[in-house]
Design a protein around this motif. Structure first.
Motif, mmCIF file in Angstrom:
data_model
loop_
_atom_site.group_PDB
_atom_site.id
_atom_site.type_symbol
_atom_site.label_atom_id
_atom_site.label_comp_id
_atom_site.label_asym_id
_atom_site.label_seq_id
_atom_site.Cartn_x
_atom_site.Cartn_y
_atom_site.Cartn_z
ATOM 1 N N GLY A 114 0.791 -1.230 0.000
ATOM 2 C CA GLY A 114 0.000 0.000 0.000
ATOM 3 C C GLY A 114 0.821 1.276 0.000
ATOM 4 O O GLY A 114 0.300 2.326 -0.360
ATOM 5 N N ASN A 115 2.070 1.210 0.418
ATOM 6 C CA ASN A 115 2.904 2.410 0.461
ATOM 7 C C ASN A 115 4.126 2.290 -0.453
ATOM 8 O O ASN A 115 5.036 3.105 -0.390
ATOM 9 C CB ASN A 115 3.360 2.701 1.895
ATOM 10 N N ALA A 116 4.134 1.269 -1.307
ATOM 11 C CA ALA A 116 5.282 1.021 -2.179
ATOM 12 C C ALA A 116 5.069 1.605 -3.564
ATOM 13 O O ALA A 116 3.938 1.726 -4.037
ATOM 14 C CB ALA A 116 5.508 -0.489 -2.306
ATOM 15 N N PHE A 117 6.180 1.978 -4.186
ATOM 16 C CA PHE A 117 6.183 2.247 -5.611
ATOM 17 C C PHE A 117 7.516 1.799 -6.174
ATOM 18 O O PHE A 117 8.528 1.796 -5.478
ATOM 19 C CB PHE A 117 5.865 3.714 -5.954
ATOM 20 N N SER A 118 7.492 1.340 -7.395
ATOM 21 C CA SER A 118 8.694 0.857 -8.073
ATOM 22 C C SER A 118 8.854 1.607 -9.377
ATOM 23 O O SER A 118 7.866 1.906 -10.058
ATOM 24 C CB SER A 118 8.591 -0.649 -8.357
ATOM 25 N N LEU A 119 10.085 1.896 -9.719
ATOM 26 C CA LEU A 119 10.416 2.532 -10.984
ATOM 27 C C LEU A 119 11.258 1.576 -11.806
ATOM 28 O O LEU A 119 12.160 0.928 -11.264
ATOM 29 C CB LEU A 119 11.190 3.825 -10.757
#
Length: 167
Positions: A58-63
């Protein structure tokens, strides 16, 4: 730096997209196999679960950085909260660039996008961990303005500790 013929893109991963999920697993495994990632491949169980786990957090993001469509770099990040600033922060948990493509500006491009996302969310800072023996990464991070964290130089720099818990 990237050659003129190469097209570098950095996009936020869609955890539900099969191509993005495969790229995350592939690049994370490359990182784990690198000496700075522990020099041990990830288990199939981890590879099968990691993207769903990131999505569920819920608080992750990946590039994902791609050159001409080929995945060559990854950053996995998590939003946290600074109680002293009462604002969000971003912690960079993983940064990986395929060894074949290092030294071409991919790390800088990933960091530029991380910082743009952090700023758009009103984050007060971006944090990361780096091994003391990883001179190339430390040089990059320092050139981008990152350094030791200390509230007061007389009390010393913060240390990153861990305690592993059995599942």
């Amino acid at each position: 730096m990237i050659a003129e013929a190469d097209t570098l893109t950095v996009t936020q991963a869609d955890y539900a997209d099969a191509d993005d999920a495969a790229a995350i697993a592939q690049l994370l495994d490359l990182y784990a196999r690198d000496p700075m990632g522990g020099a041990t491949p990830l288990s199939q169980d981890v590879l099968d679960k990691v993207v769903a786990g990131l999505a569920a957090a819920g608080n992750a993001f990946s590039l994902i950085a791609r050159i001409d469509g080929e995945p060559v770099g990854l950053a996995n990040c998590f939003f946290g909260f600074s109680t002293f600033a009462a604002r969000p922060l971003v912690n960079i948990h993983d940064v990986a660039v395929d060894a074949r493509f290092r030294g071409r500006g991919i790390g800088r491009a990933l960091f530029a996008e991380i910082e743009a996302i952090a700023a758009a969310r009103g984050a007060c800072k971006v944090t990361l961990e780096v091994l003391s023996g990883n001179a190339p990464a430390r040089a990059l991070y320092a050139s981008l303005g990152y350094g030791d964290y200390a509230l007061d130089p007389t009390t010393g720099a913060a240390l990153f500790w861990q305690k592993r818990l059995d599942a």
